[in-house]
Design a protein around this motif. Structure first.
Motif, PDB file in Angstrom:
ATOM      1  N   PRO A  99       0.820  -1.213   0.000  1.00  0.00           N
ATOM      2  CA  PRO A  99       0.000   0.000   0.000  1.00  0.00           C
ATOM      3  C   PRO A  99       0.852   1.259   0.000  1.00  0.00           C
ATOM      4  O   PRO A  99       2.046   1.229   0.322  1.00  0.00           O
ATOM      5  N   PRO A 100       0.236   2.379  -0.331  1.00  0.00           N
ATOM      6  CA  PRO A 100       0.977   3.648  -0.320  1.00  0.00           C
ATOM      7  C   PRO A 100       1.425   4.025   1.090  1.00  0.00           C
ATOM      8  O   PRO A 100       0.823   3.608   2.088  1.00  0.00           O
ATOM      9  N   VAL A 101       2.471   4.823   1.151  1.00  0.00           N
ATOM     10  CA  VAL A 101       2.905   5.385   2.429  1.00  0.00           C
ATOM     11  C   VAL A 101       1.751   6.192   3.026  1.00  0.00           C
ATOM     12  O   VAL A 101       1.107   6.977   2.322  1.00  0.00           O
ATOM     13  N   GLY A 112      11.636   0.372   0.571  1.00  0.00           N
ATOM     14  CA  GLY A 112      12.285  -0.184  -0.610  1.00  0.00           C
ATOM     15  C   GLY A 112      13.540  -0.934  -0.213  1.00  0.00           C
ATOM     16  O   GLY A 112      14.008  -0.853   0.932  1.00  0.00           O
ATOM     17  N   MET A 113      14.083  -1.673  -1.165  1.00  0.00           N
ATOM     18  CA  MET A 113      15.267  -2.484  -0.858  1.00  0.00           C
ATOM     19  C   MET A 113      15.994  -2.833  -2.150  1.00  0.00           C
ATOM     20  O   MET A 113      15.453  -2.706  -3.245  1.00  0.00           O
ATOM     21  N   ILE A 114      17.249  -3.242  -1.994  1.00  0.00           N
ATOM     22  CA  ILE A 114      18.066  -3.642  -3.135  1.00  0.00           C
ATOM     23  C   ILE A 114      18.904  -4.830  -2.698  1.00  0.00           C
ATOM     24  O   ILE A 114      19.420  -4.857  -1.580  1.00  0.00           O
ATOM     25  N   GLU A 142       6.497   6.295  -9.192  1.00  0.00           N
ATOM     26  CA  GLU A 142       6.223   6.634  -7.790  1.00  0.00           C
ATOM     27  C   GLU A 142       5.497   5.524  -7.030  1.00  0.00           C
ATOM     28  O   GLU A 142       5.308   5.632  -5.822  1.00  0.00           O
ATOM     29  N   ARG A 143       5.092   4.457  -7.713  1.00  0.00           N
ATOM     30  CA  ARG A 143       4.346   3.397  -7.038  1.00  0.00           C
ATOM     31  C   ARG A 143       5.250   2.340  -6.406  1.00  0.00           C
ATOM     32  O   ARG A 143       4.775   1.397  -5.779  1.00  0.00           O
ATOM     33  N   GLY A 144       6.541   2.467  -6.571  1.00  0.00           N
ATOM     34  CA  GLY A 144       7.466   1.582  -5.858  1.00  0.00           C
ATOM     35  C   GLY A 144       7.594   0.193  -6.430  1.00  0.00           C
ATOM     36  O   GLY A 144       7.731  -0.788  -5.692  1.00  0.00           O
ATOM     37  N   ASN A 206      12.863  -3.274  -4.989  1.00  0.00           N
ATOM     38  CA  ASN A 206      11.663  -2.486  -5.258  1.00  0.00           C
ATOM     39  C   ASN A 206      11.753  -1.171  -4.508  1.00  0.00           C
ATOM     40  O   ASN A 206      12.611  -0.990  -3.644  1.00  0.00           O
ATOM     41  N   GLY A 207      10.866  -0.257  -4.857  1.00  0.00           N
ATOM     42  CA  GLY A 207      10.949   1.085  -4.301  1.00  0.00           C
ATOM     43  C   GLY A 207       9.878   1.369  -3.264  1.00  0.00           C
ATOM     44  O   GLY A 207       9.107   0.498  -2.854  1.00  0.00           O
ATOM     45  N   ARG A 208       9.824   2.606  -2.837  1.00  0.00           N
ATOM     46  CA  ARG A 208       8.852   3.077  -1.846  1.00  0.00           C
ATOM     47  C   ARG A 208       7.605   3.561  -2.578  1.00  0.00           C
ATOM     48  O   ARG A 208       7.704   4.294  -3.565  1.00  0.00           O
TER      49      ARG A 208
END
Length: 291
Positions: A99-101, A112-114, A142-144, A206-208
């Motif tokens: 879900p969104p922040v 997010g993580m790598i 922007e959806r991560g 993935n992103g935030r």
């Protein structure tokens, strides 16, 4: 028809195969996610509660909607192009609902993580293996969604040898870079039905989610069949029949046993049976006795 640009994949370590899965099949997976979670798509304030966990990985594996995307012929065609053989097995993997922040629910703020999918120190001896994620809905930057360090799969061993791994679990400590200042993480936007495939040696994650909608995705990959491994084949078939999670550290299973209590065993096509391992890709060669 070619689904992928092989030169792009070899250079950058990933590729976006456009429109691989029809959007109605993607919508069916999304509906299964909301059903599994017991969430109302029209009530975003209700998305931040159990059984959802931070990061959004759902313990949902054997639903018919997930199998319908896995056994779709176009998905198989993409991986056939990469491996050069149709004789493949498909992963029984999870879906994502991130879900969104939301300022009222900081415990669900996934930054997010790598990471790598393999031990980078062993990359030089690892044959081609790929991972994949199906975008279930349009996913702008922007959806991560999926992100990566393009081309880093060619540098993984040299880069890993010169840097210390992050402290932590023995396995995960090897798979996460400590210093991210020397790399450029690139988000990869895509549309519903697009399949992103990447080399396991690629630094990715993935992103935030800074949008107003959840990030929705399904993880799908394939690899050359191992039909001769009877124990593995039998286990895969049993878990499909009984609607069970894989026997893996990353697949703890749903303590509610939602799939076992509310689901039915997914119907497989002839292709799906081969991708599972329930049937061989070709009949065994008959043997004849000597005269």
């Amino acid at each position: 028809m070619s689904w992928i640009d092989r030169e792009f994949f070899d250079t950058h370590g990933y590729v976006v195969a456009k429109g691989v899965v029809p959007k109605p099949l993607c919508a069916a997976v999304i509906a299964a996610e909301y059903d599994f979670l017991g969430f109302d798509p029209a009530n975003p304030a209700g998305w931040y509660q159990e059984p959802l966990k931070r990061g959004g990985m759902l313990e949902l594996y054997q639903h018919q909607a997930l199998w319908d995307t896995r056994q779709h012929p176009s998905v198989h065609a993409v991986f056939t192009e990469l491996y050069g053989t149709e004789r493949l097995w498909v992963s029984i993997d999870r879906v994502n609902f991130n879900p969104p922040v939301h300022p009222q629910f900081p415990e669900y703020d996934h930054p997010g993580m790598i990471h790598w999918d393999i031990d980078p120190m062993q990359a030089h001896t690892t044959p081609l293996r790929v991972q994949g994620v199906l975008y279930l809905s349009d996913t702008p930057v922007e959806r991560g969604g999926f992100c990566c360090v393009p081309g880093h799969h060619k540098l993984i061993t040299r880069w890993a040898e010169s840097r210390e791994a992050v402290p932590g679990a023995p396995d995960e400590g090897k798979r996460t870079p400590r210093d991210k200042s020397e790399i450029t993480i690139v988000p990869i936007p895509a549309e519903a039905g697009d399949l992103v495939i990447w080399d396991t040696r690629l630094l990715h994650g993935n992103g935030r989610n800074l949008s107003d909608q959840p990030r929705l995705a399904q993880y799908i990959t394939m690899w050359p069949e191992r039909y001769e491994n009877e124990a593995e084949r039998t286990d895969r078939v049993l878990r499909w029949q009984e609607r069970l999670n894989p026997d893996a550290f990353w697949a703890p299973g749903d303590p509610r046993r939602w799939e076992q209590l509310h689901g039915t065993t997914a119907v497989l096509t002839e292709l799906g049976k081969k991708l599972l391992g329930a049937e061989p890709w070709s009949p065994p060669t008959p043997t004849t006795g000597g005269e």
